[in-house]
Scaffold this motif. Structure first.
Motif, PDB file in Angstrom:
ATOM      1  N   GLU A   1       0.910  -1.162  -0.108  1.00 20.71           N
ATOM      2  CA  GLU A   1       0.141  -0.011   0.111  1.00 20.71           C
ATOM      3  C   GLU A   1       0.906   1.076   0.012  1.00 20.71           C
ATOM      4  OE1 GLU A   1      -2.571  -0.128   3.412  1.00 20.71           O
ATOM      5  OE2 GLU A   1      -3.488  -1.864   2.757  1.00 20.71           O
ATOM      6  N   THR A   2       0.543   2.236  -0.584  1.00 26.46           N
ATOM      7  CA  THR A   2       1.189   3.440  -0.774  1.00 26.46           C
ATOM      8  C   THR A   2       1.246   4.184   0.671  1.00 26.46           C
ATOM      9  OG1 THR A   2       0.515   3.900  -3.108  1.00 26.46           O
ATOM     10  CG2 THR A   2       1.069   5.890  -1.736  1.00 26.46           C
TER      11      THR A   2
ATOM     12  N   VAL B   1       5.259   4.431  -3.367  1.00 25.58           N
ATOM     13  CA  VAL B   1       4.465   3.534  -3.990  1.00 25.58           C
ATOM     14  C   VAL B   1       4.901   2.161  -4.463  1.00 25.58           C
ATOM     15  CG1 VAL B   1       2.829   3.632  -5.984  1.00 25.58           C
ATOM     16  CG2 VAL B   1       3.496   5.746  -4.937  1.00 25.58           C
ATOM     17  N   PRO B   2       4.205   1.051  -3.946  1.00 25.04           N
ATOM     18  CA  PRO B   2       4.656  -0.258  -4.151  1.00 25.04           C
ATOM     19  C   PRO B   2       4.210  -0.228  -5.736  1.00 25.04           C
ATOM     20  CG  PRO B   2       2.632  -0.234  -3.016  1.00 25.04           C
ATOM     21  CD  PRO B   2       3.084   1.048  -3.113  1.00 25.04           C
TER      22      PRO B   2
ATOM     23  N   GLY C   1       8.933  -4.075  -6.697  1.00 23.78           N
ATOM     24  CA  GLY C   1       9.776  -2.980  -5.925  1.00 23.78           C
ATOM     25  C   GLY C   1       8.817  -1.714  -5.402  1.00 23.78           C
ATOM     26  N   VAL C   2       9.563  -0.709  -5.087  1.00 26.10           N
ATOM     27  CA  VAL C   2       8.759   0.696  -4.894  1.00 26.10           C
ATOM     28  C   VAL C   2       9.451   1.875  -5.354  1.00 26.10           C
ATOM     29  CG1 VAL C   2       8.216  -0.483  -2.638  1.00 26.10           C
ATOM     30  CG2 VAL C   2      10.009   1.036  -2.596  1.00 26.10           C
ATOM     31  N   LEU C   3       8.504   2.949  -5.421  1.00 26.41           N
ATOM     32  CA  LEU C   3       9.271   4.093  -5.981  1.00 26.41           C
ATOM     33  C   LEU C   3       9.097   5.050  -4.847  1.00 26.41           C
ATOM     34  CD1 LEU C   3      10.010   6.092  -8.033  1.00 26.41           C
ATOM     35  CD2 LEU C   3       7.615   6.690  -8.711  1.00 26.41           C
TER      36      LEU C   3
ATOM     37  N   LEU D   1       1.741   8.188 -12.499  1.00 26.35           N
ATOM     38  CA  LEU D   1       2.866   7.856 -13.138  1.00 26.35           C
ATOM     39  C   LEU D   1       3.510   6.383 -13.008  1.00 26.35           C
ATOM     40  CD1 LEU D   1       4.336  11.405 -12.460  1.00 26.35           C
ATOM     41  CD2 LEU D   1       3.382  10.539 -14.476  1.00 26.35           C
ATOM     42  N   VAL D   2       3.192   5.868 -11.883  1.00 30.35           N
ATOM     43  CA  VAL D   2       3.713   4.354 -11.627  1.00 30.35           C
ATOM     44  C   VAL D   2       2.888   3.487 -12.341  1.00 30.35           C
ATOM     45  CG1 VAL D   2       3.694   2.445  -9.950  1.00 30.35           C
ATOM     46  CG2 VAL D   2       4.639   4.775  -9.440  1.00 30.35           C
TER      47      VAL D   2
END
Length: 157
Positions: free
Chosen positions: A82-83, A108-109, A118-120, A141-142
């Motif tokens: 979850e974000t 953000v996952p 991964g995550v950002l 964007l993700v």
């Protein structure tokens, strides 16, 4: 000034002209760092080994590596999928302070076919920098990154 996320989505879609995850992740970081204000770090952490995130492409100061799922905001995003939008990272007991100038964080996952890729991670020196609008915009964007990139979880293990 709030970014025009629908415009940024269209621009990122045009920018990501390869399926290569490395090129696209580097481009995505540079694009977000350039277009979204009040950031001091943008980067990917990759899920390459069990319960651990490894540093990937980023923009900003040198970063922490590796990050276990049980620690920090990135770990929480990986663990819960979850974000995580944190107004004051110093109020998070297990926050990993790579840069003491960072005060707010949005993570953000990135989930591909039900598996964590991964995550950002975005950091800001401004407390409460990230709004619900920013969260939705960065999540969009993700989505562009995922849609325009060939991401496999098996290639990372």
């Amino acid at each position: 000034m709030t970014p025009d996320y629908p415009l940024l989505v269209r621009q990122l879609e045009a920018l990501l002209d390869t399926l290569d995850w490395l090129s696209n992740s580097a481009q995505t970081c540079a694009f977000i760092m350039q277009e979204v204000g009040e950031l001091n770090w943008v980067g990917f952490y990759l899920h390459r080994q069990p319960n651990m995130l490894s540093l990937g492409p980023f923009q900003g100061k040198p970063a922490c590596h590796p990050i276990p799922f049980e620690k920090g905001v990135c770990g929480a995003a990986a663990r819960t999928r979850e974000t995580q939008r944190i107004d004051d990272v110093h109020a998070v007991a297990d926050h990993i302070a790579c840069d003491s100038a960072s005060n707010a964080e949005l993570v953000v996952p990135i989930v591909v076919k039900g598996q964590l890729w991964g995550v950002l991670d975005l950091d800001s020196p401004t407390k409460a920098r990230f709004t619900t609008n920013d969260q939705a915009g960065i999540e969009s964007l993700v989505t562009v990154f995922i849609d325009k990139t060939e991401l496999t979880t098996t290639a990372l293990t």
